[in-house]
Scaffold this active site. Sequence first.
Site, mmCIF file in Angstrom:
data_model
loop_
_atom_site.group_PDB
_atom_site.id
_atom_site.type_symbol
_atom_site.label_atom_id
_atom_site.label_comp_id
_atom_site.label_asym_id
_atom_site.label_seq_id
_atom_site.Cartn_x
_atom_site.Cartn_y
_atom_site.Cartn_z
ATOM 1 N N ASP A 45 0.008 -1.537 0.454
ATOM 2 C CA ASP A 45 -0.077 0.283 0.377
ATOM 3 C C ASP A 45 0.462 0.999 0.059
ATOM 4 O OD1 ASP A 45 0.812 -0.039 2.782
ATOM 5 O OD2 ASP A 45 -0.919 -0.278 3.385
ATOM 6 N N SER A 46 2.085 1.010 0.080
ATOM 7 C CA SER A 46 2.686 2.262 -0.290
ATOM 8 C C SER A 46 2.967 2.845 -1.790
ATOM 9 C CB SER A 46 4.968 1.696 -0.611
ATOM 10 O OG SER A 46 5.071 0.236 -1.073
ATOM 11 N N ASP A 84 -0.737 -6.038 0.264
ATOM 12 C CA ASP A 84 -1.740 -5.840 1.204
ATOM 13 C C ASP A 84 -2.699 -5.468 1.252
ATOM 14 O OD1 ASP A 84 0.925 -5.419 2.663
ATOM 15 O OD2 ASP A 84 1.186 -3.193 1.827
ATOM 16 N N LYS A 112 -1.133 -9.305 2.917
ATOM 17 C CA LYS A 112 -0.005 -8.693 4.672
ATOM 18 C C LYS A 112 -1.334 -7.739 5.143
ATOM 19 C CE LYS A 112 3.253 -6.313 3.822
ATOM 20 N NZ LYS A 112 2.745 -4.687 5.420
ATOM 21 N N GLU A 114 -1.470 -5.066 8.871
ATOM 22 C CA GLU A 114 -0.449 -4.851 9.784
ATOM 23 C C GLU A 114 -1.111 -5.153 10.864
ATOM 24 O OE1 GLU A 114 0.809 -1.487 6.917
ATOM 25 O OE2 GLU A 114 -0.302 -1.023 9.061
ATOM 26 N N GLU A 181 9.118 -3.849 10.066
ATOM 27 C CA GLU A 181 9.817 -2.204 9.644
ATOM 28 C C GLU A 181 10.581 -1.216 10.847
ATOM 29 O OE1 GLU A 181 7.772 1.141 7.293
ATOM 30 O OE2 GLU A 181 7.170 -1.085 7.455
#
Length: 264
Positions: A45-46, A84, A112, A114, A181
């Site tokens: 999602d960067s 993501d 993925k 978070e 991270e």
Amino acid sequence: MKPTTISHLRQWKQTGRKFASITAYDFSFAKLFADEGIQVMLVGDSLGMTVQGHDSTLPVTIADIVYHTQAVRRGAPGTLLLSDLPFMSYATPDETFSNAAQLMRAGANMVKLEGGKWLAETVRQLTERAVPVCGHLGLTPQSVNIFGGYKIQGRDSADADRLLEDALALEAAGAQLMVLECVPVTLAERVTNALTIPVIGIGAGNVTDGQILVMHDALGITGGHIPKFAKNFLTPAGDIRAAVRQYITEVEAGSYPAEEHSFH
């Protein structure tokens, strides 16, 4: 060449072989990365910041990730592809299952997400439904407004212990991969040694099983702030393909990330 699978990554962890991974968002770069030897890619999602020009990852939608996953899969059919689950796309079980299914149908091998042990039940339910999961701990960009910015995580002993507990809980729930991270090297080493699943670091020193970089950071085309852990491989290499090969070589040798790219 046979497709790369999570079984390969587990074998590499057991034998101490480090591996390089990178974010990818389109067909052309995905094909180039695969041709030069990158076997693990992430549709992150960067892309909200690197591709769309936002100041965070929060505006990214599941439709955005699906679109870019399809493009990357066409460019790199044999890579192990992570995608993501973006902000608030896994808030409820029904949303989580629907969105994860979209990513898997688009070509992802793994999703993925978070968060810590509060996600353990979500991870368990996804795994039961044949959706492999990669956890993401430390600096989790979707929580930027909670953290008050992009800050190093796990620097005091209580936070470090909590992060390790989160990692163990996610692994116990069925997570097959973990991204760490922006955490101190000592904490990254604790987590990597404690988990049986492979750990990929970004801003976590050279002690993890693998490394990942946002492709724009690796190629020196980052707009605005350049993270401490980033390294421009393009300028000394001279061209993109050589830069990718150099990135792989340095990760496998353990020379990247070096001391200047690490937190303590």
